[in-house]
Design an enzyme around this catalytic site. Structure first.
Site, PDB file in Angstrom:
ATOM      1  N   SER A 135       0.898  -1.147  -0.127  1.00  0.00           N
ATOM      2  CA  SER A 135      -0.130  -0.104   0.166  1.00  0.00           C
ATOM      3  C   SER A 135       0.777   1.389   0.002  1.00  0.00           C
ATOM      4  O   SER A 135       2.101   1.292   0.337  1.00  0.00           O
ATOM      5  CB  SER A 135      -0.730   0.101   1.295  1.00  0.00           C
ATOM      6  OG  SER A 135      -1.486   1.219   1.491  1.00  0.00           O
ATOM      7  N   TYR A 148      -1.892  -1.133  10.698  1.00  0.00           N
ATOM      8  CA  TYR A 148      -2.156  -1.539   9.190  1.00  0.00           C
ATOM      9  C   TYR A 148      -0.780  -1.038   8.252  1.00  0.00           C
ATOM     10  O   TYR A 148      -0.403  -1.921   7.553  1.00  0.00           O
ATOM     11  CB  TYR A 148      -3.396  -0.729   8.833  1.00  0.00           C
ATOM     12  CG  TYR A 148      -3.687  -0.947   7.280  1.00  0.00           C
ATOM     13  CD1 TYR A 148      -3.797  -2.236   6.812  1.00  0.00           C
ATOM     14  CD2 TYR A 148      -3.270   0.270   6.219  1.00  0.00           C
ATOM     15  CE1 TYR A 148      -4.022  -2.427   5.537  1.00  0.00           C
ATOM     16  CE2 TYR A 148      -3.552  -0.157   4.847  1.00  0.00           C
ATOM     17  CZ  TYR A 148      -3.712  -1.294   4.577  1.00  0.00           C
ATOM     18  OH  TYR A 148      -4.166  -1.453   3.072  1.00  0.00           O
TER      19      TYR A 148
HETATM   20  P1  NDP Z   1     -11.698  -5.835   0.245  1.00  0.00           P
HETATM   21  O1  NDP Z   1     -11.992  -5.830   1.588  1.00  0.00           O
HETATM   22  O2  NDP Z   1     -12.714  -5.679  -0.818  1.00  0.00           O
HETATM   23  O3  NDP Z   1     -11.040  -7.554   0.086  1.00  0.00           O
HETATM   24  C1  NDP Z   1     -10.253  -8.147   0.990  1.00  0.00           C
HETATM   25  C2  NDP Z   1     -10.100  -9.704   0.488  1.00  0.00           C
HETATM   26  O4  NDP Z   1      -9.181 -10.226   1.724  1.00  0.00           O
HETATM   27  C3  NDP Z   1     -11.504 -10.448   0.696  1.00  0.00           C
HETATM   28  O5  NDP Z   1     -11.508 -11.363  -0.449  1.00  0.00           O
HETATM   29  C4  NDP Z   1     -11.441 -11.186   2.099  1.00  0.00           C
HETATM   30  O6  NDP Z   1     -12.195 -12.370   1.687  1.00  0.00           O
HETATM   31  C5  NDP Z   1      -9.984 -11.419   2.049  1.00  0.00           C
HETATM   32  N1  NDP Z   1      -9.396 -11.734   3.393  1.00  0.00           N
HETATM   33  C6  NDP Z   1      -9.568 -10.886   4.442  1.00  0.00           C
HETATM   34  N2  NDP Z   1      -9.145 -11.626   5.447  1.00  0.00           N
HETATM   35  C7  NDP Z   1      -9.018 -12.797   5.352  1.00  0.00           C
HETATM   36  C8  NDP Z   1      -8.942 -13.992   6.181  1.00  0.00           C
HETATM   37  N3  NDP Z   1      -8.316 -13.965   7.396  1.00  0.00           N
HETATM   38  N4  NDP Z   1      -8.638 -15.008   5.440  1.00  0.00           N
HETATM   39  C9  NDP Z   1      -9.011 -15.192   4.129  1.00  0.00           C
HETATM   40  N5  NDP Z   1      -9.219 -14.114   3.347  1.00  0.00           N
HETATM   41  C10 NDP Z   1      -9.334 -12.972   4.036  1.00  0.00           C
HETATM   42  O7  NDP Z   1     -10.271  -5.048  -0.045  1.00  0.00           O
HETATM   43  P2  NDP Z   1      -9.482  -4.865  -1.096  1.00  0.00           P
HETATM   44  O8  NDP Z   1      -9.894  -5.479  -2.384  1.00  0.00           O
HETATM   45  O9  NDP Z   1      -9.628  -3.310  -1.351  1.00  0.00           O
HETATM   46  O10 NDP Z   1      -8.062  -5.263  -0.595  1.00  0.00           O
HETATM   47  C11 NDP Z   1      -7.282  -6.030  -1.135  1.00  0.00           C
HETATM   48  C12 NDP Z   1      -5.842  -5.878  -0.631  1.00  0.00           C
HETATM   49  O11 NDP Z   1      -5.219  -4.593  -0.988  1.00  0.00           O
HETATM   50  C13 NDP Z   1      -5.755  -5.802   1.027  1.00  0.00           C
HETATM   51  O12 NDP Z   1      -4.389  -6.748   1.396  1.00  0.00           O
HETATM   52  C14 NDP Z   1      -5.516  -4.299   1.095  1.00  0.00           C
HETATM   53  O13 NDP Z   1      -4.694  -4.132   2.487  1.00  0.00           O
HETATM   54  C15 NDP Z   1      -4.798  -3.707  -0.087  1.00  0.00           C
HETATM   55  N6  NDP Z   1      -5.005  -2.454  -0.557  1.00  0.00           N
HETATM   56  C16 NDP Z   1      -6.110  -1.706  -0.386  1.00  0.00           C
HETATM   57  C17 NDP Z   1      -6.290  -0.729  -0.745  1.00  0.00           C
HETATM   58  C18 NDP Z   1      -7.945   0.085  -0.745  1.00  0.00           C
HETATM   59  O14 NDP Z   1      -7.696   1.352  -0.970  1.00  0.00           O
HETATM   60  N7  NDP Z   1      -8.765  -0.525  -1.085  1.00  0.00           N
HETATM   61  C19 NDP Z   1      -5.100   0.242  -1.115  1.00  0.00           C
HETATM   62  C20 NDP Z   1      -3.969  -0.512  -0.937  1.00  0.00           C
HETATM   63  C21 NDP Z   1      -3.827  -1.673  -0.482  1.00  0.00           C
HETATM   64  P3  NDP Z   1     -13.009 -12.946   2.837  1.00  0.00           P
HETATM   65  O15 NDP Z   1     -13.700 -11.978   3.871  1.00  0.00           O
HETATM   66  O16 NDP Z   1     -14.124 -13.558   2.139  1.00  0.00           O
HETATM   67  O17 NDP Z   1     -12.227 -13.795   3.758  1.00  0.00           O
HETATM   68  C1  8X3 Z   2      -4.940   1.482   1.931  1.00  0.00           C
HETATM   69  C2  8X3 Z   2      -4.767   2.800   1.627  1.00  0.00           C
HETATM   70  O1  8X3 Z   2      -4.248   5.050   2.540  1.00  0.00           O
HETATM   71  O2  8X3 Z   2      -6.243   3.919   3.406  1.00  0.00           O
HETATM   72  O3  8X3 Z   2      -3.991   0.810   2.037  1.00  0.00           O
HETATM   73  O4  8X3 Z   2      -3.913   3.150   3.988  1.00  0.00           O
HETATM   74  S1  8X3 Z   2      -4.718   3.876   3.024  1.00  0.00           S
END
Ligand code: NDP
Ligand code: 8X3
Length: 249
Positions: A135, A148
């Site tokens: 991120s 985080y």
């Molecule tokens: P979402 O919340 O839409 O998706 C997160 C996914 O992670 C879900 O499919 C969820 O599946 C899975 N997950 C979470 N915890 C677990 C667990 N314990 N076991 C198995 N699966 C798990 O978030 P995003 O798609 O936005 O995020 C994806 C990644 O990108 C994350 O690592 C996030 O930190 C990162 N990210 C996101 C940003 C944003 O602004 N959205 C920016 C930068 C990075 P389920 O709940 O079904 O288990």
């Molecule tokens: C998610 C982006 O800026 O909310 O990783 O941390 S931020």
């Protein structure tokens, strides 16, 4: 030969969009997550080139059992997309819940390490690719980001260190560092606070999961001699706000 990608966290956001993109491009995809119903629905949508695997990434035994149970056509993994992850809470450290900190470390770091370690022998054998979802928070501190952001900084550094460890083995490793992207991420972070979601994304023209899926697929489409070490990606609407200074009196 049809290549295979394993994408963790395919029930939502970046993971679901990436699964759709890879299957559309003719790949086989194993999509993982805890929500079995969503993986079943994705399977119905994407057809025989998609295989769901239900497990919690923090449960190492469940992860190994689920991967051991994969059908034979989905056992040779070329690309691991370590995407499953979450943020919990936006409070500064003194008000943050220790249990939230532990869950983020267990999910974003320990869970990712378990599956990476488990798949590493075959990724080395197949001269594969690992893409880790870090991120912008790994680089740019903000109040309330605390643990985080630290988990995401770990991912970035782990990605670079892995590259060094695997020198000469032909394995490629990338850390993707996205900024503001609209997904369920903020609802998870705020325990389902729709007002917080609307306030964050309203009018921002944030990145969409498909933007990240395009990036993930582009990285996987590079020729075998090209490694994208890290890639930071933000919406045009997002930039930096500088330092804060506390003054006495
Ligand atoms: P979402 O919340 O839409 O998706 C997160 C996914 O992670 C879900 O499919 C969820 O599946 C899975 N997950 C979470 N915890 C677990 C667990 N314990 N076991 C198995 N699966 C798990 O978030 P995003 O798609 O936005 O995020 C994806 C990644 O990108 C994350 O690592 C996030 O930190 C990162 N990210 C996101 C940003 C944003 O602004 N959205 C920016 C930068 C990075 P389920 O709940 O079904 O288990
Ligand atoms: C998610 C982006 O800026 O909310 O990783 O941390 S931020």
């Amino acid at each position: 030969m049809q290549p295979t990608a394993l994408i963790t966290g395919a029930t939502s956001g970046f993971g679901a969009a990436s699964a759709r993109r890879f299957v559309r491009e003719g790949w086989k995809v194993i999509g993982t997550g805890r929500r079995a119903d969503r993986l079943t629905a994705l399977g119905h949508e994407l057809g025989d080139n998609f295989q769901g695997a239900v497990f919690d990434v923090t449960d190492e035994a469940a992860m190994k059992n689920a991967l051991d149970a994969l059908p034979s056509g989905f056992r040779d993994i070329d690309v691991l997309v370590n995407n499953a992850g979450l943020a919990l809470g936006t409070a500064p450290a003194p008000q943050a819940a220790l249990s939230d900190w532990r869950t983020m470390v267990d999910t974003n770091i320990s869970g990712l390490l378990s599956i990476t370690h488990h798949l590493l022998p075959q990724l080395i054998e197949r001269r594969g690719l690992i893409i880790n979802l870090s991120s912008v928070a790994a680089h740019w501190p903000y109040s309330g980001g605390n643990v985080y952001a630290a988990t995401k900084a770990f991912l970035r550094q782990f990605s670079l260190g892995l590259r060094s460890d695997l020198h000469g083995k032909g394995v490629r490793i990338t850390s993707i560092e996205p900024g503001l992207c609209e997904s369920e991420f903020t609802l998870v972070r705020t325990s389902g606070n729709q007002a917080a979601y609307d306030a964050l994304y309203g009018g921002a023209h944030a990145l969409q999961p498909e933007d990240i899926a395009n990036t993930v697929f582009w990285i996987a489409s590079q020729p075998p001699h090209v490694n994208i070490n890290s890639l930071e990606i933000m919406p045009v609407s997002q930039s930096w706000a500088g330092f804060q200074v506390h003054r006495e009196g």
